[in-house]
Design an enzyme around this catalytic site. Structure first.
Site, short mmCIF file in Angstrom:
data_model
loop_
_atom_site.label_atom_id
_atom_site.label_comp_id
_atom_site.label_asym_id
_atom_site.label_seq_id
_atom_site.Cartn_x
_atom_site.Cartn_y
_atom_site.Cartn_z
N HIS A 116 -5.25 4.08 -4.09
CA HIS A 116 -5.85 4.55 -2.84
C HIS A 116 -6.40 5.97 -3.01
O HIS A 116 -6.20 6.84 -2.17
CB HIS A 116 -4.84 4.47 -1.69
CG HIS A 116 -4.45 3.07 -1.35
ND1 HIS A 116 -5.26 2.22 -0.63
CD2 HIS A 116 -3.35 2.35 -1.68
CE1 HIS A 116 -4.67 1.05 -0.51
NE2 HIS A 116 -3.51 1.09 -1.15
N TYR A 175 6.04 4.33 -4.08
CA TYR A 175 5.33 5.37 -3.32
C TYR A 175 5.97 6.73 -3.56
O TYR A 175 5.28 7.73 -3.77
CB TYR A 175 5.38 5.05 -1.82
CG TYR A 175 4.39 4.01 -1.35
CD1 TYR A 175 3.85 3.07 -2.23
CD2 TYR A 175 4.00 3.96 -0.03
CE1 TYR A 175 2.97 2.11 -1.79
CE2 TYR A 175 3.10 3.01 0.42
CZ TYR A 175 2.58 2.07 -0.46
OH TYR A 175 1.70 1.14 -0.02
#
Length: 321
Positions: free
Chosen positions: A49, A313
């Site tokens: 991303h 993450y």
């Protein structure tokens, strides 16, 4: 007493083994992401991303929602919200015609918060860490010229999860703006129901209130960098709004498989309206949005990918610091 002690010991062992597996899987996946999209000359580079931008707004809860579900955060009149829109992958120059898009939120209430991470797909390409690692390994082998893209495609076609995802993602409509896509939780979360005093399983989606379809010819005329500028133009004219809906699971819906589509009609409950009022540059794109930061009254999914996803993450964010 001996039986109780033995039972507790078995639970502790199972928990430890589960924790170890999450750590091992997340470590492998983190390393795979860096092997695919990392840069030796830039060790702090974001590896997924990467291309994205930020916005600001507020979430306005539906006043009737907390009559059914116990979520104190949703009793606030307005909740300041940070929004990040992005494309998947590590390429900062990824074409905006990419089918996979994402929206992440940070709702920062007075006494609680909620971080939400979504994509425009209803399902994930893998249902468990093993498939996730298998998919990334194909990308690594292609990058290292061990196999061709054609060979990878043939191998991936043998995996049902990958086929399900490809069929679904290619069926999504083309859109000229992040504001025109719907975004989905993929995971099934659990909500405390007041009347039954039970945890109700549900996925959720954010649906654009003012959807404007685009034809294939119009889409083909767009360049590779239109999403950010289109969004800036839109939000200057009027707020961009999404309706936040819970999609309640039917009895036979798989709640532990993030690769499974829920077919048929489902009861939907409106949580409220997200109103985005301001473009906010790219600074927040380097932040981490954690799916496990949940408000009181919302409980974690039970699928095998959720804990691993959060660990990845966290690990990739730490590597960027």
């Amino acid at each position: 007493m001996v039986l109780v002690s033995s039972f507790l010991a078995s639970i502790q062992i199972a928990y430890a083994e589960s924790h170890d597996k999450v750590f091992e899987d997340s470590n492998t996946i983190t390393n795979q992401f860096y092997e695919i999209g990392g840069d030796k000359n830039n060790p702090y580079k974001k590896v997924n991303h990467t291309k994205g931008f930020c916005a600001l707004g507020e979430f306005i809860p539906n006043k009737n929602f907390t009559k059914t579900y116990v979520i104190p955060l949703m009793k606030e009149a307005k909740i300041p919200t940070q929004v990040r829109f992005s494309l998947g992958g590590a390429n900062p120059n990824e074409s905006d015609k990419s089918k996979t898009r994402a929206m992440a939120l940070k709702m920062n209430g007075k006494n609680d918060s909620w971080e939400i991470v979504m994509t425009n797909s209803e399902i994930n390409f893998a249902k468990n860490p093993e498939e996730f690692m298998q998919f990334l390994q194909f990308k690594i082998d292609i990058k290292n010229s061990k196999i061709t893209q054609e060979q990878a495609n043939k191998a991936m076609n043998k995996v049902d999860s990958f086929n399900n995802f490809n069929t679904h993602i290619t069926s999504l409509p083309n859109t000229s703006s992040f504001s025109q896509a719907s975004y989905h939780s993929v995971h099934t979360f659990y909500f405390n129901d007041i009347k039954s005093n039970k945890q109700i399983p549900a996925r959720w989606k954010f649906v654009p209130i003012n959807r404007q379809p685009i034809t294939q010819k119009e889409f083909e005329k767009l360049g590779n960098n239109f999403l950010e500028s289109h969004f800036q133009d839109e939000v200057k004219k009027s707020p961009i709004e999404f309706k936040f809906l819970l999609v309640l699971a039917n009895p036979n819906d798989p709640t532990d498989n993030i690769n499974a589509i829920w077919n048929g009609k489902h009861k939907e409950v409106e949580v409220g309206i997200l109103k985005i009022t301001q473009y906010d540059g790219q600074e927040c794109n380097g932040d981490v949005f954690m799916p496990n930061i949940l408000p009181n009254g919302v409980n974690e999914p039970k699928d095998p990918m959720f804990a691993v996803r959060n660990a990845v993450y966290s690990a990739t964010f730490n590597k960027r610091q």
